[in-house]
Design a protein around this motif. Structure first.
Motif, PDB file in Angstrom:
ATOM      1  N   GLY A 146     -16.907 -14.252  15.893  1.00 50.46           N
ATOM      2  CA  GLY A 146     -15.988 -15.171  16.559  1.00 50.46           C
ATOM      3  C   GLY A 146     -16.626 -15.844  17.756  1.00 50.46           C
ATOM      4  O   GLY A 146     -16.420 -17.045  17.993  1.00 50.46           O
TER       5      GLY A 146
ATOM      6  N   SER B  58     -17.212 -19.912  18.424  1.00 52.56           N
ATOM      7  CA  SER B  58     -16.805 -20.625  19.639  1.00 52.56           C
ATOM      8  C   SER B  58     -18.010 -21.282  20.315  1.00 52.56           C
ATOM      9  O   SER B  58     -17.934 -22.441  20.751  1.00 52.56           O
ATOM     10  N   LYS B  59     -19.114 -20.558  20.401  1.00 55.69           N
ATOM     11  CA  LYS B  59     -20.308 -21.071  21.078  1.00 55.69           C
ATOM     12  C   LYS B  59     -20.824 -22.348  20.419  1.00 55.69           C
ATOM     13  O   LYS B  59     -21.187 -23.316  21.104  1.00 55.69           O
TER      14      LYS B  59
ATOM     15  N   ILE C  57     -15.213 -24.024  16.013  1.00 55.33           N
ATOM     16  CA  ILE C  57     -13.768 -23.866  16.110  1.00 55.33           C
ATOM     17  C   ILE C  57     -13.103 -25.173  16.540  1.00 55.33           C
ATOM     18  O   ILE C  57     -12.112 -25.613  15.949  1.00 55.33           O
ATOM     19  N   ASN C  58     -13.649 -25.808  17.564  1.00 53.11           N
ATOM     20  CA  ASN C  58     -13.093 -27.086  18.020  1.00 53.11           C
ATOM     21  C   ASN C  58     -13.144 -28.140  16.920  1.00 53.11           C
ATOM     22  O   ASN C  58     -12.209 -28.914  16.733  1.00 53.11           O
TER      23      ASN C  58
ATOM     24  N   ILE D 206     -11.718 -15.526  14.664  1.00 53.88           N
ATOM     25  CA  ILE D 206     -11.886 -15.056  16.042  1.00 53.88           C
ATOM     26  C   ILE D 206     -10.949 -13.880  16.284  1.00 53.88           C
ATOM     27  O   ILE D 206      -9.742 -14.075  16.441  1.00 53.88           O
TER      28      ILE D 206
ATOM     29  N   PRO E 213      -9.325 -15.843  23.972  1.00 54.23           N
ATOM     30  CA  PRO E 213     -10.144 -17.046  23.803  1.00 54.23           C
ATOM     31  C   PRO E 213      -9.434 -18.126  22.991  1.00 54.23           C
ATOM     32  O   PRO E 213      -9.568 -19.319  23.286  1.00 54.23           O
ATOM     33  N   LYS E 214      -8.677 -17.712  21.977  1.00 51.69           N
ATOM     34  CA  LYS E 214      -7.957 -18.701  21.168  1.00 51.69           C
ATOM     35  C   LYS E 214      -6.875 -19.400  21.989  1.00 51.69           C
ATOM     36  O   LYS E 214      -6.673 -20.615  21.872  1.00 51.69           O
TER      37      LYS E 214
ATOM     38  N   MET F  80      -8.532 -21.799  24.400  1.00 52.16           N
ATOM     39  CA  MET F  80      -9.131 -22.960  23.750  1.00 52.16           C
ATOM     40  C   MET F  80      -8.085 -23.918  23.198  1.00 52.16           C
ATOM     41  O   MET F  80      -8.220 -25.143  23.295  1.00 52.16           O
ATOM     42  N   SER F  81      -7.021 -23.380  22.628  1.00 47.51           N
ATOM     43  CA  SER F  81      -6.068 -24.218  21.887  1.00 47.51           C
ATOM     44  C   SER F  81      -5.092 -24.976  22.781  1.00 47.51           C
ATOM     45  O   SER F  81      -4.734 -26.121  22.481  1.00 47.51           O
TER      46      SER F  81
ATOM     47  N   ARG G 281     -21.097 -12.625  25.665  1.00 47.09           N
ATOM     48  CA  ARG G 281     -19.984 -13.297  24.990  1.00 47.09           C
ATOM     49  C   ARG G 281     -19.030 -12.341  24.282  1.00 47.09           C
ATOM     50  O   ARG G 281     -18.011 -12.764  23.758  1.00 47.09           O
TER      51      ARG G 281
END
Length: 465
Positions: free
Chosen positions: A95, A99-100, A104-105, A137, A142-143, A146-147, A311
Motif C-alpha cells: 500500500g 501511494s508513493k 492511487i491518485n 492500502i 492514509p486513505k 488522501m481522499s 513509510r
C-alpha cells in the motif's frame, strides 16, 4: 486533557492491580487468569483514554504477563512470529508503494473523469474509486488523508460553500468509498487481520481473501448502492448542473504519463490479489505472496530500504500484534472458559440464531462505540467476550469477525471514528457539518444491518450456517 489522561492512567493501574493481586480468585479461574484479566482492564482504559501511545500499552501488557508469571515469554510474544503479522507488514508495504508512486491518485482521478462533473456523478465516482482502491492500502488513515482533499477540490470546482449540504456529501462520499467499504476486503485494513488473528486457527482458514470477498459480496452491493442513494438523498443540491472536468484534467496532467514505478506497482498488486483469491486452492500463504511482492518492488528499486523504514507505520504493526495476542493468552490461562460461564445467560440467546446475531450484535457494537472510541479496541473487546462461545455455536464463528468489522466503523459523533477525524484534519474541518456526519452515520448503521442480513443466505450456501 492531560489531567484526564493522568486520572485515567491512575485508575487503570489501580483497577488492574486490584483485580490481579487483591480480588480473591473466583472459582474456575487461576491466579494467572486474574493477572491477564487485570492487565486487559488496565490496557483498555489506557487505550480508551489514550493515556500513552497504544503500542506501548500493548507492549507493557504482554510484558506484564511474563513479569508476573502468568505465561512465559515465548507464549506471550508468539503472535509476532505468526503469518498474520507478516501479511500485515507485506500488505502495508504494498500500500505504501502504491501511494508513493502516485498510482492511487491516478486510479481515483481516472474514475472521476469517466462520470459527469456534477454532485451525482462525482459522489458516485469518489465512492467507486475508494472501493477499487480499498484492498490496495491496508490502512484507513492514509486513505482518509488522501481522499478528502480530492473531494474538497471537486467541491470547490463545483462551487459548493464550506459545510453546505453538497460539500458535506462529497466528504461523506470519500469516507464511504475509502473507509466504509474496507469491510468488503480482507486486505483493506490492518484491523481486519487483527480481528481475524484473535480467533482460533481452525476458524481463521475460512477467512481467506477470496472467501472474505464472496461472503461479504451482498453487503458490498448493499453498502455501495445504499450509500450512494443515502448521500444523494441527504446532500444533493437542488440544482445539480454538470460543469467541466477541468479540475480532474489538471490533476491528471500534473501526474503526467504513467511512470515505470506505477506500472510495476500496479502489476505486483494485481498479481498479489489474484494469488490471495486463489490462495486456498494453491495452498499458498497470503503472507508469502505479500512478502514476495514486496521483495520484487525492492529489487526493482520501486520501494527502497528507507521507504520500508519510514513509510510503514511500525507502531501500528506492534499495536495490532499485541492486540492479537489476547485471544491465545485468554485461552491459555482459562479466561475463555470462565467468561463463558459468566456471560452465557446473556450472550447465548444472541448467538443461538444467525438472524438474531446479525441484528443484535451490530446494535450492541454501536452502543459500545459511544464509550470505546478506538475501532480496533471495540472489535477486540467484542471478539474476546464472544470467544468462549465458539465451541457451542450453531454456525461458523468466523462469521462474527465479518459482522464486527462491518459494524465498528460508525461516526455518529466525530470522536467515534479516528479515520473521519483524519479526513477532517486533511481539509481543515471545512467540508462536513455535524448534522451531516450524524445523519449519514445513522443511515449507515441501518444499511449495515440490511447488508449483513442479505449475506446470511450466502453463508448458508457456503455451508457456514
Amino acid at each position: 486533557m492531560k489531567n484526564l489522561k493522568l486520572i485515567a492512567g491512575i485508575v487503570g493501574v489501580v483497577l488492574g492491580a486490584l483485580v490481579a493481586f487483591v480480588v480473591p480468585v473466583p472459582h474456575g479461574l487461576t491466579h494467572a487468569g486474574m493477572i491477564v484479566l487485570g492487565s486487559i482492564i488496565m490496557a483498555n482504559i489506557f487505550w480508551i483514554f489514550s493515556v500513552i501511545p497504544s503500542f506501548i500499552t500493548g507492549i507493557l501488557m504482554l510484558a506484564s504477563w511474563v513479569i508476573f508469571g502468568a505465561v512465559d515469554f515465548q507464549t506471550s510474544f508468539a503472535i509476532f512470529s505468526s503469518t498474520t503479522m507478516w501479511i500485515i507488514i507485506g500488505g502495508l508495504a504494498l500500500g505504501a508503494a502504491a501511494s508513493k508512486t502516485g498510482l492511487i491518485n491516478r486510479i481515483a482521478l481516472m474514475v472521476m473523469k469517466k462520470l459527469p462533473a456534477n454532485f451525482k456523478g462525482q459522489s458516485l465516482a469518489i465512492m467507486l474509486a475508494g472501493t477499487i482502491i480499498s484492498p490496495m492500502i491496508p490502512s484507513a488513515h492514509p486513505k482518509a488523508a488522501m481522499s478528502t482533499p480530492i473531494a474538497k477540490g471537486i467541491s470547490d470546482a463545483l462551487g459548493y460553500k464550506p459545510k453546505s449540504k453538497p460539500s458535506s456529501g462529497l466528504f461523506m462520499a470519500a469516507i464511504w468509498g475509502f473507509i466504509v467499504m474496507e469491510a468488503s476486503f480482507l486486505s483493506a485494513t490492518a484491523q481486519n487481520y487483527a480481528f481475524k488473528g484473535l480467533i482460533p486457527g481452525k476458524y481463521q482458514s475460512v477467512l481467506s481473501w477470496g472467501n472474505w470477498f464472496v461472503m461479504m459480496l451482498p453487503w458490498t452491493i448493499v453498502a455501495l448502492v445504499g450509500g450512494y442513494f443515502l448521500i444523494k438523498l441527504l446532500f444533493q443540491p437542488k440544482e445539480d448542473k454538470a460543469v467541466s472536468h477541468d479540475f480532474v484534467e489538471k490533476q491528471l496532467q500534473e501526474l503526467g504519463p504513467m511512470s515505470r514505478d506505477e506500472k510495476i506497482t500496479a502489476t505486483v498488486i494485481a498479481v498479489a490479489i489474484i494469488f490471495w483469491i486463489l490462495g486456498s486452492a494453491l495452498k499458498l500463504e497470503a503472507a508469502i505472496v505479500a512478502l514476495v511482492g514486496l521483495s520484487v518492488l525492492v529489487m526493482l528499486k520501486v520501494f527502497t530500504a528507507d521507504d520500508f523504514k519510514n513509510r510503514i507505520s511500525w507502531s501500528s504493526v506492534i499495536f495490532i500484534g499485541t492486540v492479537m495476542a489476547l485471544g491465545n493468552i485468554m485461552k491459555t490461562v482459562g479466561l475463555t472458559t470462565w467468561l463463558y460461564k459468566i456471560l452465557a445467560p446473556v450472550i447465548s440467546p444472541i448467538l443461538g440464531n444467525i438472524w438474531i446475531t446479525v441484528i443484535v450484535l451490530p446494535i450492541i457494537i454501536y452502543l459500545l462505540k459511544f464509550v470505546v472510541v478506538s475501532l480496533i479496541s471495540t472489535g477486540t473487546l467484542v471478539t474476546l467476550c464472544l470467544l468462549p462461545f465458539f465451541n457451542s455455536m450453531t454456525y461458523n464463528p468466523a462469521l462474527l469477525i465479518l459482522i464486527i468489522t462491518a459494524s465498528v466503523n460508525i461516526w455518529m459523533l466525530s470522536y467515534m471514528d479516528a479515520p473521519v477525524i483524519t479526513g477532517q484534519a486533511a481539509v481543515d474541518s471545512s467540508m462536513v457539518s455535524r448534522s451531516g456526519l450524524a445523519k449519514s452515520s445513522l443511515g449507515y448503521m441501518i444499511i449495515n444491518i440490511i447488508g449483513l442480513l442479505l449475506c446470511v443466505p450466502v453463508w448458508m450456501m457456503l455451508g457456514l450456517v
